[in-house]
Design a protein around this motif. Structure first.
Motif, mmCIF file in Angstrom:
data_model
loop_
_atom_site.group_PDB
_atom_site.id
_atom_site.type_symbol
_atom_site.label_atom_id
_atom_site.label_comp_id
_atom_site.label_asym_id
_atom_site.label_seq_id
_atom_site.Cartn_x
_atom_site.Cartn_y
_atom_site.Cartn_z
ATOM 1 N N PHE A 46 0.839 -1.201 0.000
ATOM 2 C CA PHE A 46 0.000 0.000 0.000
ATOM 3 C C PHE A 46 0.875 1.252 0.000
ATOM 4 O O PHE A 46 0.591 2.223 -0.722
ATOM 5 N N GLU A 64 2.221 2.605 -3.275
ATOM 6 C CA GLU A 64 1.274 3.350 -4.119
ATOM 7 C C GLU A 64 0.810 4.645 -3.465
ATOM 8 O O GLU A 64 0.250 5.505 -4.129
ATOM 9 N N GLU A 65 1.009 4.764 -2.157
ATOM 10 C CA GLU A 65 0.532 5.947 -1.424
ATOM 11 C C GLU A 65 1.724 6.601 -0.723
ATOM 12 O O GLU A 65 2.097 6.249 0.385
ATOM 13 N N SER A 66 2.316 7.589 -1.398
ATOM 14 C CA SER A 66 3.544 8.200 -0.891
ATOM 15 C C SER A 66 3.330 9.027 0.371
ATOM 16 O O SER A 66 4.295 9.354 1.071
ATOM 17 N N SER A 67 2.078 9.386 0.683
ATOM 18 C CA SER A 67 1.816 10.195 1.873
ATOM 19 C C SER A 67 1.926 9.381 3.166
ATOM 20 O O SER A 67 2.039 9.951 4.246
ATOM 21 N N LEU A 68 1.881 8.048 3.053
ATOM 22 C CA LEU A 68 1.922 7.203 4.248
ATOM 23 C C LEU A 68 3.336 7.200 4.828
ATOM 24 O O LEU A 68 4.298 6.846 4.145
ATOM 25 N N THR A 121 0.106 9.956 8.295
ATOM 26 C CA THR A 121 0.155 10.401 6.905
ATOM 27 C C THR A 121 0.378 11.900 6.851
ATOM 28 O O THR A 121 0.035 12.624 7.797
ATOM 29 N N GLN A 124 -8.741 14.652 2.270
ATOM 30 C CA GLN A 124 -7.795 13.748 1.608
ATOM 31 C C GLN A 124 -7.276 12.700 2.587
ATOM 32 O O GLN A 124 -7.142 11.525 2.246
ATOM 33 N N LYS A 125 -7.003 13.132 3.822
ATOM 34 C CA LYS A 125 -6.537 12.182 4.832
ATOM 35 C C LYS A 125 -7.619 11.159 5.138
ATOM 36 O O LYS A 125 -7.341 9.965 5.225
ATOM 37 N N MET A 130 -7.887 8.623 2.454
ATOM 38 C CA MET A 130 -6.775 7.672 2.479
ATOM 39 C C MET A 130 -6.944 6.653 3.596
ATOM 40 O O MET A 130 -6.714 5.452 3.403
ATOM 41 N N THR A 149 -9.556 4.204 2.576
ATOM 42 C CA THR A 149 -9.017 3.308 1.541
ATOM 43 C C THR A 149 -8.087 2.268 2.155
ATOM 44 O O THR A 149 -8.123 1.084 1.800
ATOM 45 N N PHE A 150 -7.254 2.703 3.096
ATOM 46 C CA PHE A 150 -6.341 1.782 3.783
ATOM 47 C C PHE A 150 -7.122 0.703 4.520
ATOM 48 O O PHE A 150 -6.763 -0.485 4.476
#
Length: 244
Positions: free
Chosen positions: A162, A165-169, A193, A199-200, A203, A206-207
């Motif tokens: 995950f 694909e999700e650079s904010s994590l 994040t 947006q948070k 995410m 989604t997680f």
């Protein structure tokens, strides 16, 4: 305008107020759980403003990160003292009422702050959403945090996938929530994040969906380290995953 909706009775939550004051010097996980249990069954005075058309709006405050929180008071004396107005109108709300308001996507709220000021307690949107999901049965209010003896076999691998694909994590902390009778378990995944606001939240949602198949059939709760409950749960705990 229907004046009957406004609070006329006195609200007192001596036990909750006592625990909130104690938490100023005792930030332990046990004390936070006590506050959460007491808060979940309390009634609140929620200040409102009324416009010329008779419509009312809730008070909200923002923090340094521009997150917006609805304001609620554990007792009418705190309402009057903080708002500095004996004629301040308010409505009576339950904890469930406050959850519904915060979780209404059209209002853009990030949580609720109880008794803003020196003894304030903040319950963020992520934690309130998790509590609401559990309220049909056993919930996080009746659960304690424990160190897992072992983790699901694919948990680490899937978190890493995950994160690719999700650079904010930035990091994920994993704890186990155990009911007091030890009959129910839930994974608590605290996700750090760099995202903010909607947006948070997207995410985190989604997680949670992404990880569900890899939790060995145990329900998962996802929270942010901004939540006081989550922060206490991971205090002095190393991340289960941390971006290099």
């Amino acid at each position: 305008m229907n004046e009957d909706i406004f609070l006329k009775e006195e609200i007192k939550n001596d036990e909750l107020l006592k625990l909130m004051h104690e938490m100023r010097s005792d930030r332990s996980q046990e004390k936070m759980l006590e506050v959460l249990r007491s808060a979940a069954v309390a009634a609140y005075a929620v200040p409102v403003d009324v416009n010329s058309e008779g419509r009312y709006s809730f008070h909200a405050v923002s923090d340094s990160k521009n997150r917006k929180f609805i304001v609620a008071y554990s007792d009418t004396s705190s309402l009057i003292t903080t708002e500095k107005d004996e004629n301040q109108k308010a409505v009576k709300s339950s904890f469930e009422d406050l959850m519904e308001v915060v979780l209404n996507p059209g209002l853009g709220l990030d949580g609720v702050v109880i008794n803003p000021g020196a003894s304030e307690v903040v319950f963020g949107k992520e934690l309130l959403g998790s509590i609401k999901e559990q309220m049909a049965g056993d919930d996080t209010v009746g659960m304690c945090v424990a160190e897992p003896a072992e983790y699901p076999s694919k948990m680490k691998e899937m978190i890493e996938n995950f994160a690719k694909e999700e650079s904010s994590l930035k990091a994920v902390y994993v704890r186990l929530l155990v009911s007091q009778d030890q009959k129910e378990l839930r994974w608590l995944m605290v996700v750090d994040t760099s995202l903010q606001g909607e947006q948070k939240q997207y995410m985190l949602d989604t997680f949670k969906r992404f990880m569900k198949p890899y939790l060995d059939g145990i329900e998962g709760i996802v929270a942010s380290p901004d939540e006081e409950y989550a922060a206490q749960a991971i205090k002095d705990v190393k991340p289960f995953y941390e971006r290099a």
